[in-house]
Write a protein that holds these residues in place. Sequence first.
Motif, PDB file in Angstrom:
ATOM      1  N   ILE A   9      19.365 -14.744  76.363  1.00  0.00           N
ATOM      2  CA  ILE A   9      20.797 -14.945  76.109  1.00  0.00           C
ATOM      3  C   ILE A   9      21.134 -16.413  76.357  1.00  0.00           C
ATOM      4  CG2 ILE A   9      23.090 -14.567  77.091  1.00  0.00           C
ATOM      5  CD1 ILE A   9      22.519 -12.313  75.440  1.00  0.00           C
ATOM      6  N   SER A  10      21.905 -17.017  75.450  1.00  0.00           N
ATOM      7  CA  SER A  10      22.358 -18.396  75.655  1.00  0.00           C
ATOM      8  C   SER A  10      23.847 -18.485  75.365  1.00  0.00           C
ATOM      9  CB  SER A  10      21.597 -19.367  74.747  1.00  0.00           C
ATOM     10  OG  SER A  10      21.896 -19.124  73.378  1.00  0.00           O
ATOM     11  N   GLY A  15      31.388 -22.005  73.891  1.00  0.00           N
ATOM     12  CA  GLY A  15      31.632 -20.617  74.261  1.00  0.00           C
ATOM     13  C   GLY A  15      30.931 -19.600  73.389  1.00  0.00           C
ATOM     14  N   GLU A  16      30.066 -20.030  72.467  1.00  0.00           N
ATOM     15  CA  GLU A  16      29.352 -19.090  71.604  1.00  0.00           C
ATOM     16  C   GLU A  16      28.202 -18.452  72.379  1.00  0.00           C
ATOM     17  OE1 GLU A  16      28.518 -19.841  67.214  1.00  0.00           O
ATOM     18  OE2 GLU A  16      26.521 -20.077  68.099  1.00  0.00           O
ATOM     19  N   ILE A  17      28.140 -17.112  72.350  1.00  0.00           N
ATOM     20  CA  ILE A  17      27.113 -16.365  73.068  1.00  0.00           C
ATOM     21  C   ILE A  17      26.141 -15.775  72.066  1.00  0.00           C
ATOM     22  CG2 ILE A  17      26.651 -14.456  74.648  1.00  0.00           C
ATOM     23  CD1 ILE A  17      29.487 -14.818  75.721  1.00  0.00           C
ATOM     24  N   ASN A  18      24.859 -16.079  72.239  1.00  0.00           N
ATOM     25  CA  ASN A  18      23.848 -15.668  71.278  1.00  0.00           C
ATOM     26  C   ASN A  18      22.694 -14.931  71.927  1.00  0.00           C
ATOM     27  OD1 ASN A  18      24.614 -16.966  68.537  1.00  0.00           O
ATOM     28  ND2 ASN A  18      24.892 -18.632  69.999  1.00  0.00           N
ATOM     29  N   LEU A  19      22.103 -14.013  71.174  1.00  0.00           N
ATOM     30  CA  LEU A  19      20.933 -13.246  71.586  1.00  0.00           C
ATOM     31  C   LEU A  19      19.776 -13.643  70.675  1.00  0.00           C
ATOM     32  CD1 LEU A  19      19.781 -10.903  73.331  1.00  0.00           C
ATOM     33  CD2 LEU A  19      20.526  -9.340  71.528  1.00  0.00           C
ATOM     34  N   TRP A  20      18.615 -13.978  71.316  1.00  0.00           N
ATOM     35  CA  TRP A  20      17.475 -14.513  70.569  1.00  0.00           C
ATOM     36  C   TRP A  20      16.209 -13.704  70.843  1.00  0.00           C
ATOM     37  CZ3 TRP A  20      18.898 -18.605  67.535  1.00  0.00           C
ATOM     38  CH2 TRP A  20      20.060 -19.294  67.903  1.00  0.00           C
ATOM     39  N   ASP A  21      15.347 -13.652  69.806  1.00  0.00           N
ATOM     40  CA  ASP A  21      14.002 -13.104  69.949  1.00  0.00           C
ATOM     41  C   ASP A  21      13.065 -14.265  70.265  1.00  0.00           C
ATOM     42  OD1 ASP A  21      11.224 -12.431  69.061  1.00  0.00           O
ATOM     43  OD2 ASP A  21      12.146 -10.496  68.582  1.00  0.00           O
TER      44      ASP A  21
END
Length: 300
Positions: A9-10, A15-21
Motif C-alpha cells: 500500500i502506498s 492523498g492518493e492511496i494505491n494497492l500494488w502487486d
Amino acid sequence: FSSDGTLLISITSGGEINLWDVQSQEHISTLQETSGGSIALSPVENILATTAEDGKLHLYELDEISTHSLLAGPEEDIRSLAFSADGSAIALGTKSGVIWVVDWQQAEIIWDINTRSQQKITSLAFSQDGALLASGSEEGTLALWNATTGKEITHTLSVPIPTELTEIIFSPDGDNLVVQTVNDTIAILDLQNNDEKHVLEGSGCQIEPGGSTLICLLGNNIIRWDLQKGEQVEVFDQHLVSVTLAYSPDGTTLATGSPGGEIFLWEADTGEYRQTLIAHTAEITNLSELTDPVIQMVED
C-alpha cells in the motif's frame, strides 16, 4: 507488504492511496483519489482504515476492494488512526482534540474523551499488549491513556522539542516509546521513568518486526539503532533520498518511498538494493504492511 510479500500500500503527498502487486509491479487499484492523509492497517486482519478528504473514516477489505462505512464515529475531521493490537478497535484522533475508540465490527463506541487542549490529534498508537494508548498533538503534547477505559494515565510525557508529533511507536516490550516530530527529530522515551533516553535526527522510523532495533531515514542513509543498548549499530548508504519506509512482516525486505514518487526495495539485513518497484507522479508519504484476511466485509 502482505505476509507473503506480494502486496504493498502506498499514499502520495496528494492523498492518493494505491494497492500494488509487488511481483508483477502492476497497479491493482486506486482505493481513494484523495484522502485526509491518515491510514492504518489491522495487525491481524486484511482491513485498511483511511480518512477521506472531508475527514470521514473509510474501511477497506483489500482482497475484495470493497468499502465499508463506519456507522458510529465523530461528526468532525479525523486526523489520525490506529488499530488496537488485536485488531478489534480503532482509535480516532480529531482536529478538535477528541479521541474516540470504536469497535468497528459492531459499529459501537467503546469510549471517547476530550483532551481539553483542543489541539489537533496528529498521532496515535496502541501498546502491543493492548493496555495503553498513546496520543500526540500538533503542539507536541504526548499523553498516555488506559486503552480499555479511556482513563488518562499520564497527561504530559517529556518531549525534547514541543512541536507536532507525527508518529508514535511502542517498543515490543513496552518499555520504550519512540516519538517522531514534524521537524525530523526522533525521541526515545523511557516509559517506566517518564524520561528521555535518546534524541536522534531522522524520519520514517519503524521497529524491526519482532525485534528491538529501530530503523530510520537520515538523508541518503538508513540508520539502525539498538533500543536495548542505546546505540547506533549500522548505517546503510542507499544513495537516494527517501521520506518513508516499511518492513515486510517477515523482516527481510525494506521498502522506501522517495520525494520523486518512486518505491525502492532493499534487503533489510544488508541494505542491498533489490529493485525500483513503482514510479508515481507525487511524493510517497506513507508505505504500509498488509496481513492475511480473516473476515469478509459487505460492500456498502
